[in-house]
Scaffold this motif. Structure first.
Motif, PDB file in Angstrom:
ATOM      1  N   PHE A 186       0.825  -1.204   0.000  1.00 49.44           N
ATOM      2  CA  PHE A 186       0.000   0.000   0.000  1.00 49.44           C
ATOM      3  C   PHE A 186       0.866   1.263   0.000  1.00 49.44           C
ATOM      4  CE2 PHE A 186      -3.103  -3.036   1.740  1.00 49.44           C
ATOM      5  CZ  PHE A 186      -4.196  -2.752   0.940  1.00 49.44           C
ATOM      6  N   THR A 187       2.039   1.163   0.610  1.00 54.87           N
ATOM      7  CA  THR A 187       2.949   2.314   0.706  1.00 54.87           C
ATOM      8  C   THR A 187       4.387   1.805   0.780  1.00 54.87           C
ATOM      9  OG1 THR A 187       1.254   3.273   2.155  1.00 54.87           O
ATOM     10  CG2 THR A 187       3.255   4.559   1.812  1.00 54.87           C
ATOM     11  N   PRO A 188       5.002   1.547  -0.368  1.00 54.99           N
ATOM     12  CA  PRO A 188       6.366   1.009  -0.351  1.00 54.99           C
ATOM     13  C   PRO A 188       7.440   2.066  -0.112  1.00 54.99           C
ATOM     14  CG  PRO A 188       5.588   1.197  -2.603  1.00 54.99           C
ATOM     15  CD  PRO A 188       4.432   1.597  -1.731  1.00 54.99           C
ATOM     16  N   TRP A 189       7.026   3.320   0.078  1.00 52.70           N
ATOM     17  CA  TRP A 189       8.018   4.386   0.235  1.00 52.70           C
ATOM     18  C   TRP A 189       7.740   5.184   1.506  1.00 52.70           C
ATOM     19  CZ3 TRP A 189       7.278   9.931  -0.771  1.00 52.70           C
ATOM     20  CH2 TRP A 189       5.924  10.278  -0.877  1.00 52.70           C
ATOM     21  N   GLY A 190       8.783   5.865   1.986  1.00 50.65           N
ATOM     22  CA  GLY A 190       8.641   6.744   3.141  1.00 50.65           C
ATOM     23  C   GLY A 190       8.951   6.060   4.455  1.00 50.65           C
ATOM     24  N   PRO A 191       9.572   6.795   5.392  1.00 49.43           N
ATOM     25  CA  PRO A 191       9.924   6.245   6.713  1.00 49.43           C
ATOM     26  C   PRO A 191       8.796   6.446   7.714  1.00 49.43           C
ATOM     27  CG  PRO A 191      10.813   8.444   6.515  1.00 49.43           C
ATOM     28  CD  PRO A 191      10.093   8.166   5.222  1.00 49.43           C
ATOM     29  N   PRO A 192       8.849   5.763   8.864  1.00 54.46           N
ATOM     30  CA  PRO A 192       7.855   5.983   9.923  1.00 54.46           C
ATOM     31  C   PRO A 192       8.197   7.193  10.784  1.00 54.46           C
ATOM     32  CG  PRO A 192       9.313   4.222  10.569  1.00 54.46           C
ATOM     33  CD  PRO A 192       9.755   4.647   9.196  1.00 54.46           C
ATOM     34  N   ASP A 193       8.564   8.272  10.164  1.00 58.74           N
ATOM     35  CA  ASP A 193       8.973   9.500  10.846  1.00 58.74           C
ATOM     36  C   ASP A 193       7.951  10.584  10.547  1.00 58.74           C
ATOM     37  OD1 ASP A 193      10.135  11.754  11.901  1.00 58.74           O
ATOM     38  OD2 ASP A 193      11.952  11.673  10.676  1.00 58.74           O
ATOM     39  N   PRO A 194       7.138  10.996  11.524  1.00 60.44           N
ATOM     40  CA  PRO A 194       6.128  12.019  11.262  1.00 60.44           C
ATOM     41  C   PRO A 194       6.703  13.329  10.736  1.00 60.44           C
ATOM     42  CG  PRO A 194       5.661  10.917  13.324  1.00 60.44           C
ATOM     43  CD  PRO A 194       7.028  10.453  12.892  1.00 60.44           C
ATOM     44  N   LEU A 195       7.963  13.638  11.081  1.00 61.28           N
ATOM     45  CA  LEU A 195       8.550  14.868  10.552  1.00 61.28           C
ATOM     46  C   LEU A 195       8.728  14.806   9.041  1.00 61.28           C
ATOM     47  CD1 LEU A 195      11.252  16.290  12.990  1.00 61.28           C
ATOM     48  CD2 LEU A 195       9.047  17.250  12.341  1.00 61.28           C
ATOM     49  N   PHE A 196       8.925  13.600   8.502  1.00 65.12           N
ATOM     50  CA  PHE A 196       8.964  13.436   7.049  1.00 65.12           C
ATOM     51  C   PHE A 196       7.639  13.898   6.442  1.00 65.12           C
ATOM     52  CE2 PHE A 196       7.718  10.705   3.465  1.00 65.12           C
ATOM     53  CZ  PHE A 196       8.734  11.001   2.548  1.00 65.12           C
ATOM     54  N   LEU A 197       6.527  13.564   7.105  1.00 60.28           N
ATOM     55  CA  LEU A 197       5.215  14.001   6.617  1.00 60.28           C
ATOM     56  C   LEU A 197       5.069  15.516   6.677  1.00 60.28           C
ATOM     57  CD1 LEU A 197       2.517  11.582   8.069  1.00 60.28           C
ATOM     58  CD2 LEU A 197       3.503  11.627   5.797  1.00 60.28           C
ATOM     59  N   ALA A 198       5.493  16.106   7.796  1.00 56.63           N
ATOM     60  CA  ALA A 198       5.403  17.557   7.923  1.00 56.63           C
ATOM     61  C   ALA A 198       6.202  18.233   6.820  1.00 56.63           C
ATOM     62  CB  ALA A 198       5.910  17.991   9.297  1.00 56.63           C
ATOM     63  N   CYS A 199       7.388  17.707   6.538  1.00 58.68           N
ATOM     64  CA  CYS A 199       8.223  18.246   5.464  1.00 58.68           C
ATOM     65  C   CYS A 199       7.545  18.066   4.109  1.00 58.68           C
ATOM     66  CB  CYS A 199       9.580  17.548   5.490  1.00 58.68           C
ATOM     67  SG  CYS A 199      10.753  18.139   4.242  1.00 58.68           S
ATOM     68  N   LEU A 200       6.978  16.885   3.872  1.00 57.36           N
ATOM     69  CA  LEU A 200       6.264  16.625   2.627  1.00 57.36           C
ATOM     70  C   LEU A 200       5.095  17.586   2.462  1.00 57.36           C
ATOM     71  CD1 LEU A 200       6.018  14.622   0.188  1.00 57.36           C
ATOM     72  CD2 LEU A 200       4.482  13.263   1.635  1.00 57.36           C
ATOM     73  N   GLY A 201       4.447  17.925   3.576  1.00 49.46           N
ATOM     74  CA  GLY A 201       3.315  18.836   3.523  1.00 49.46           C
ATOM     75  C   GLY A 201       3.659  20.220   3.018  1.00 49.46           C
ATOM     76  N   VAL A 202       4.907  20.641   3.222  1.00 49.35           N
ATOM     77  CA  VAL A 202       5.331  21.952   2.703  1.00 49.35           C
ATOM     78  C   VAL A 202       5.115  22.004   1.197  1.00 49.35           C
ATOM     79  CG1 VAL A 202       7.279  23.529   2.403  1.00 49.35           C
ATOM     80  CG2 VAL A 202       6.996  22.280   4.564  1.00 49.35           C
ATOM     81  N   GLY A 203       5.481  20.922   0.514  1.00 51.30           N
ATOM     82  CA  GLY A 203       5.321  20.884  -0.929  1.00 51.30           C
ATOM     83  C   GLY A 203       3.908  20.582  -1.366  1.00 51.30           C
ATOM     84  N   ILE A 204       3.267  19.614  -0.717  1.00 53.15           N
ATOM     85  CA  ILE A 204       1.907  19.219  -1.114  1.00 53.15           C
ATOM     86  C   ILE A 204       0.946  20.395  -1.011  1.00 53.15           C
ATOM     87  CG2 ILE A 204      -0.082  17.795  -0.494  1.00 53.15           C
ATOM     88  CD1 ILE A 204       1.844  15.681   0.495  1.00 53.15           C
ATOM     89  N   TYR A 205       1.039  21.132   0.090  1.00 52.71           N
ATOM     90  CA  TYR A 205       0.083  22.206   0.353  1.00 52.71           C
ATOM     91  C   TYR A 205       0.626  23.587  -0.017  1.00 52.71           C
ATOM     92  CZ  TYR A 205      -1.500  18.342   3.318  1.00 52.71           C
ATOM     93  OH  TYR A 205      -1.887  17.114   3.791  1.00 52.71           O
ATOM     94  N   GLN A 206       1.808  23.639  -0.607  1.00 51.10           N
ATOM     95  CA  GLN A 206       2.498  24.908  -0.877  1.00 51.10           C
ATOM     96  C   GLN A 206       2.464  25.763   0.386  1.00 51.10           C
ATOM     97  OE1 GLN A 206       1.183  26.895  -4.441  1.00 51.10           O
ATOM     98  NE2 GLN A 206       2.967  28.223  -4.514  1.00 51.10           N
ATOM     99  N   ALA A 207       2.959  25.169   1.463  1.00 46.05           N
ATOM    100  CA  ALA A 207       2.881  25.767   2.790  1.00 46.05           C
ATOM    101  C   ALA A 207       4.295  26.081   3.268  1.00 46.05           C
ATOM    102  CB  ALA A 207       2.171  24.824   3.759  1.00 46.05           C
ATOM    103  N   GLY A 208       4.853  27.175   2.798  1.00 45.09           N
ATOM    104  CA  GLY A 208       6.261  27.448   3.027  1.00 45.09           C
ATOM    105  C   GLY A 208       6.587  28.545   4.007  1.00 45.09           C
ATOM    106  N   THR A 209       5.582  29.080   4.717  1.00 50.41           N
ATOM    107  CA  THR A 209       5.877  30.144   5.678  1.00 50.41           C
ATOM    108  C   THR A 209       6.218  29.553   7.040  1.00 50.41           C
ATOM    109  OG1 THR A 209       3.614  30.393   6.538  1.00 50.41           O
ATOM    110  CG2 THR A 209       4.164  31.566   4.490  1.00 50.41           C
ATOM    111  N   GLN A 210       6.723  30.390   7.937  1.00 48.53           N
ATOM    112  CA  GLN A 210       7.032  29.918   9.280  1.00 48.53           C
ATOM    113  C   GLN A 210       5.760  29.522  10.037  1.00 48.53           C
ATOM    114  OE1 GLN A 210      10.490  31.684  11.429  1.00 48.53           O
ATOM    115  NE2 GLN A 210      10.238  33.355   9.959  1.00 48.53           N
ATOM    116  N   ASP A 211       4.660  30.259   9.809  1.00 48.61           N
ATOM    117  CA  ASP A 211       3.393  29.880  10.426  1.00 48.61           C
ATOM    118  C   ASP A 211       2.921  28.533   9.893  1.00 48.61           C
ATOM    119  OD1 ASP A 211       3.260  32.095  12.036  1.00 48.61           O
ATOM    120  OD2 ASP A 211       1.906  33.223  10.733  1.00 48.61           O
ATOM    121  N   ASP A 212       3.117  28.300   8.595  1.00 47.38           N
ATOM    122  CA  ASP A 212       2.780  27.000   8.021  1.00 47.38           C
ATOM    123  C   ASP A 212       3.574  25.890   8.696  1.00 47.38           C
ATOM    124  OD1 ASP A 212       1.018  28.087   6.148  1.00 47.38           O
ATOM    125  OD2 ASP A 212       2.582  28.310   4.619  1.00 47.38           O
ATOM    126  N   ALA A 213       4.847  26.141   8.924  1.00 47.96           N
ATOM    127  CA  ALA A 213       5.708  25.129   9.538  1.00 47.96           C
ATOM    128  C   ALA A 213       5.207  24.772  10.937  1.00 47.96           C
ATOM    129  CB  ALA A 213       7.149  25.613   9.596  1.00 47.96           C
TER     130      ALA A 213
END
Length: 470
Positions: free
Chosen positions: A349-376
């Motif tokens: 179902f998901t052969p990629w990505g680590p079990p690290d929630p910070l990886f998701l937060a980082c991925l969210g910057v690109g997915i949501y075009q969320a690049g400000t400090q408030d977004d972070a």
């Protein structure tokens, strides 16, 4: 493999940096007589008392991370040699269902324990101190996964709070195995008081009527047994399919599930079909939830959703949309409770990505075009404080600032040279942590006031950590 060794009780953590502050602070920890876990007693300005105390950059302290939705029993199937013949060949959702069903036929308690330990070890090292763990109960695995999960829950309780979901991945109101699957669920609920959550997958039923019976049964049983409820819901990008979220909200209303009637919460996962909703439909969902006092949260699962959820014409050569819940927009624009989760790791179902929630937060910057400090800050909350509140383990959602009375569950981010070039780039803000997550060896984890050190000793460790004499 034993759980990680934790230190003796910390009495204080000194000379650290807090979110949004350039100053150094001390955190003092108190241990009530009736509880093995500590609480933050005070947070005070730090004054250097030792020569060289201020010569090394101070570590940044943020709340611990949370898995609000992760599959314990299916983790790292691709890393176990006995499943080597089940690696993806087409990458489709149907193949993932088929291969996973075949893999489940080989599941044993020792196998699930081993792969579960891999998941827990990597998660805790990343900073996860609480997780909602799905384990399947059906005619294929019987109670094997649940038995393993309860063992892990007990063995790892000091390092990570594991919320167990008794999960019906397969149909319970249709197909030839529906009745048997239901009987096994009821057996599990009667036999294992360690179960915290009832979870089902309404969309796998063979008819929409059966899917709605699935929903009603789950709502009723969760209320009767005083359990949290968690649905895998509307996992498609087909505008021609009825979205079941409306029926879930209706069922909750009719059965009186409100924030004032129960402390238990309801989570809706995946929900990729909802990315096709109009603003008017989102406003309607928000209105129903708020007007009826429904304790409903949504969890977006980007690594799985982007890989698996595609439109029915996904094999065309020019238009292959992907969908995952727009979490920041749901929070800010529609005042909904939404978080992010890892879901699956190391399987079809998901052969990629680590079990690290910070990886998701980082991925969210690109997915949501969320690049400000408030977004972070918001993205960090969605894998930390908001995620913990969404699964019912705390009441504080929107702050990553530590305060007196909080549980001492947090991460310390250090600035170590991992390049071998004697150069260490600063990482002193929430945005820097989210934009480029530090390696796990640069993270120390504090759980209830006890320290799990990373594999890379902190250069200020003797100055930062003060332990009790116990």
């Amino acid at each position: 493999m034993p759980p990680p060794t934790l230190s003796s009780k910390l009495t204080s953590i000194q000379g650290i940096r807090l979110a949004g502050s350039a100053s150094a602070w001390n955190i003092d920890i108190h241990y009530p007589a009736d509880s093995p876990r500590g609480i933050i007693q005070s947070i005070t300005p730090h004054e250097a008392t030792t020569p060289g105390d201020d010569s090394v950059p101070t570590p940044l302290v943020l709340p611990a991370l949370t898995h609000p939705h992760i599959h314990l029993d299916k983790a790292f199937v691709h890393s176990a040699s006995q499943y080597a013949h089940l690696l993806p060949s087409t990458g489709t959702f149907q193949e993932a269902l088929s291969f996973t069903t075949e893999a489940k036929q080989q599941f044993t308690v020792p196998d699930v324990l081993q792969r579960g330990e891999w998941l827990l070890a990597e998660s805790v090292s990343a900073g996860v101190t609480a997780m909602r763990a799905f384990v399947e109960v059906d005619h294929t695995v019987k109670l094997v996964c649940l038995e393993a999960a309860t063992k892990l829950q007990d063995q790892w309780k000091d390092a990570c709070e594991i919320q167990i979901v008794c999960f019906a991945q397969d149909p319970i109101f249709s197909t030839q195995h529906g009745e048997e699957n239901m009987e096994l669920l009821e057996q599990a609920l009667a036999r294992y008081p360690q179960i915290d959550v009832i979870g089902t997958t309404p969309y796998v039923e063979s008819t929409i009527e059966a899917a709605k019976r699935n929903i009603d049964w789950a709502v009723d049983r969760a209320l009767e047994l005083n359990k949290h409820l968690d649905f895998h819901l509307d996992y498609n990008l087909d505008s021609g399919k009825e979205a079941l979220v409306w029926y879930v909200l209706q069922s909750l209303q009719h059965r009186g599930w409100t924030s004032s009637s129960t402390t238990k919460r309801v989570m809706l996962g995946h929900c990729t079909r909802h990315t096709l909703f109009t603003d008017e439909e989102w406003c309607r969902i928000s209105h129903i939830i708020h007007e009826n006092d429904l304790p409903v949260s949504f969890v977006g699962l980007p690594t799985s959703d982007l890989y698996m959820a595609a439109s029915p014409d996904q094999k065309t050569s020019h238009d292959r949309p992907r969908g995952t819940l727009r979490v920041p927009e749901m929070i800010r624009k529609h005042d909904l409770d939404a978080v992010m989760g890892v879901n699956n790791v190391g399987n079809a179902f998901t052969p990629w990505g680590p079990p690290d929630p910070l990886f998701l937060a980082c991925l969210g910057v690109g997915i949501y075009q969320a690049g400000t400090q408030d977004d972070a800050r918001l993205l960090y909350e969605c894998v930390s404080t908001r995620a913990r509140a969404a699964i019912g383990l705390s009441s504080s959602r929107s702050s990553i600032g530590l305060k007196e009375g909080d549980s001492p569950d947090f991460l310390l981010f250090h600035r170590q040279d991992l390049t071998g070039c004697r150069v260490a780039r600063p990482c002193g803000t929430v945005a820097e942590v989210v934009w480029d997550p530090p390696a796990t060896v640069n993270r120390d984890v504090v759980v209830g006031g006890q320290l799990k050190r990373s594999g890379f000793p902190c250069s200020r460790g003797d100055l930062v950590y003060k332990f009790s004499n116990e």
